[in-house]
Design a protein around this motif. Structure first.
Motif, PDB file in Angstrom:
ATOM      1  N   VAL A  31      45.947  61.521  10.409  1.00  0.00           N
ATOM      2  CA  VAL A  31      47.298  61.328  10.942  1.00  0.00           C
ATOM      3  C   VAL A  31      48.144  60.493   9.988  1.00  0.00           C
ATOM      4  O   VAL A  31      49.261  60.878   9.629  1.00  0.00           O
ATOM      5  CB  VAL A  31      47.250  60.676  12.345  1.00  0.00           C
ATOM      6  N   VAL A  32      47.623  59.357   9.535  1.00  0.00           N
ATOM      7  CA  VAL A  32      48.432  58.460   8.709  1.00  0.00           C
ATOM      8  C   VAL A  32      48.730  59.067   7.338  1.00  0.00           C
ATOM      9  O   VAL A  32      49.634  58.617   6.638  1.00  0.00           O
ATOM     10  CB  VAL A  32      47.773  57.076   8.543  1.00  0.00           C
TER      11      VAL A  32
ATOM     12  N   HIS B 143      50.125  61.783   7.022  1.00  0.00           N
ATOM     13  CA  HIS B 143      51.396  62.499   7.179  1.00  0.00           C
ATOM     14  C   HIS B 143      52.400  61.790   8.089  1.00  0.00           C
ATOM     15  O   HIS B 143      53.586  62.067   8.022  1.00  0.00           O
ATOM     16  CB  HIS B 143      51.132  63.898   7.754  1.00  0.00           C
ATOM     17  N   GLU B 144      51.933  60.894   8.947  1.00  0.00           N
ATOM     18  CA  GLU B 144      52.771  60.300   9.996  1.00  0.00           C
ATOM     19  C   GLU B 144      52.930  58.802   9.774  1.00  0.00           C
ATOM     20  O   GLU B 144      51.928  58.079   9.652  1.00  0.00           O
ATOM     21  CB  GLU B 144      52.127  60.559  11.360  1.00  0.00           C
ATOM     22  N   GLN B 145      54.180  58.339   9.706  1.00  0.00           N
ATOM     23  CA  GLN B 145      54.442  56.926   9.460  1.00  0.00           C
ATOM     24  C   GLN B 145      54.945  56.185  10.700  1.00  0.00           C
ATOM     25  O   GLN B 145      54.943  54.952  10.720  1.00  0.00           O
ATOM     26  CB  GLN B 145      55.482  56.788   8.335  1.00  0.00           C
ATOM     27  N   GLU B 146      55.380  56.897  11.719  1.00  0.00           N
ATOM     28  CA  GLU B 146      56.014  56.239  12.870  1.00  0.00           C
ATOM     29  C   GLU B 146      55.132  56.218  14.115  1.00  0.00           C
ATOM     30  O   GLU B 146      55.200  55.282  14.907  1.00  0.00           O
ATOM     31  CB  GLU B 146      57.345  56.941  13.192  1.00  0.00           C
ATOM     32  N   TRP B 147      54.324  57.247  14.304  1.00  0.00           N
ATOM     33  CA  TRP B 147      53.520  57.357  15.515  1.00  0.00           C
ATOM     34  C   TRP B 147      52.109  56.869  15.251  1.00  0.00           C
ATOM     35  O   TRP B 147      51.500  57.199  14.224  1.00  0.00           O
ATOM     36  CB  TRP B 147      53.503  58.815  15.975  1.00  0.00           C
ATOM     37  N   ASP B 148      51.552  56.073  16.157  1.00  0.00           N
ATOM     38  CA  ASP B 148      50.217  55.494  15.989  1.00  0.00           C
ATOM     39  C   ASP B 148      49.263  56.113  17.008  1.00  0.00           C
ATOM     40  O   ASP B 148      49.386  55.883  18.212  1.00  0.00           O
ATOM     41  CB  ASP B 148      50.284  53.973  16.179  1.00  0.00           C
TER      42      ASP B 148
END
Length: 200
Positions: free
Chosen positions: A122-123, A125-130
């Protein structure tokens, strides 16, 4: 794959760079005697690539730690018009960059290891959602619907087909044509061709 020597790339740093930049790849195996492919995002690390697929996908049931799988990473590619060549008659072709990664699979079952793999995917590609903020019961339910795995890489094959079989004049004409294209993949192929010629 068919790999003429003048298209072969063996520099591991170059191959891993392409794999990381184009990490959505195609997993190929044999299922019930026929080829079977699944398109998946991969986490690429030195010597190992990792991903997960739906538990309902039968491909994982054929994973054998003694049998190689193939993962195809497809990089930038471009149509090459024969009108760009100096001499005629000529025919069209396709320039492209690809890496074939072969390796032996291992299913990852330990829940914490599965969660860590998912988090790293996930991290990437994704910087805002955890992902870790999901309700534990919901996350656990989602994890039960997948099969996580890693593939220990046994060999890499790199093929950068970039007009190396053409004259220097033809290569420069191809670079010129691709460089002014509106397609970013065309421009990326042109940039790699320039690099091959020592112009970058």
């Amino acid at each position: 794959m068919y790999l003429p020597r003048h298209y072969q790339v063996t520099d591991q740093a170059v191959l891993y760079d392409l794999m990381r930049r184009f990490s959505f790849a195609t997993l190929v195996s044999v299922h019930q005697g026929v080829p079977f492919a699944t398109h998946l995002p991969f986490l690429v690390q030195e010597g190992v690539i990792s991903s997960h697929l739906a538990r309902a996908n039968p491909q994982w049931t054929d994973f054998d730690p003694n049998q190689e799988l193939l993962v195809i990473f497809q990089g930038d590619h471009s149509f090459i018009s024969p009108t760009w060549y100096e001499k005629h008659p000529s025919v069209p072709t396709w320039n492209y960059m690809t890496v074939h990664a072969y390796g032996k699979p291992r299913i990852v079952e330990e829940p914490q290891a599965v969660k860590q793999l998912l988090h790293e995917l996930v991290v990437q590609h994704e910087q805002e959602w955890d992902m870790m903020q999901l309700p534990p019961d919901y996350l656990q339910g989602m994890m039960q619907g997948i099969v996580a795995f890693e593939i220990a890489i046994t060999r890499l094959e790199g093929k950068f087909k970039l007009s190396q079989n053409r004259s220097l004049a033809d290569q420069k004409r191809v670079i010129q044509a691709l460089s002014v294209s509106e397609n970013p993949s065309d421009r990326a192929v042109a940039a790699q061709m320039r690099k091959n010629l020592g112009e970058d």
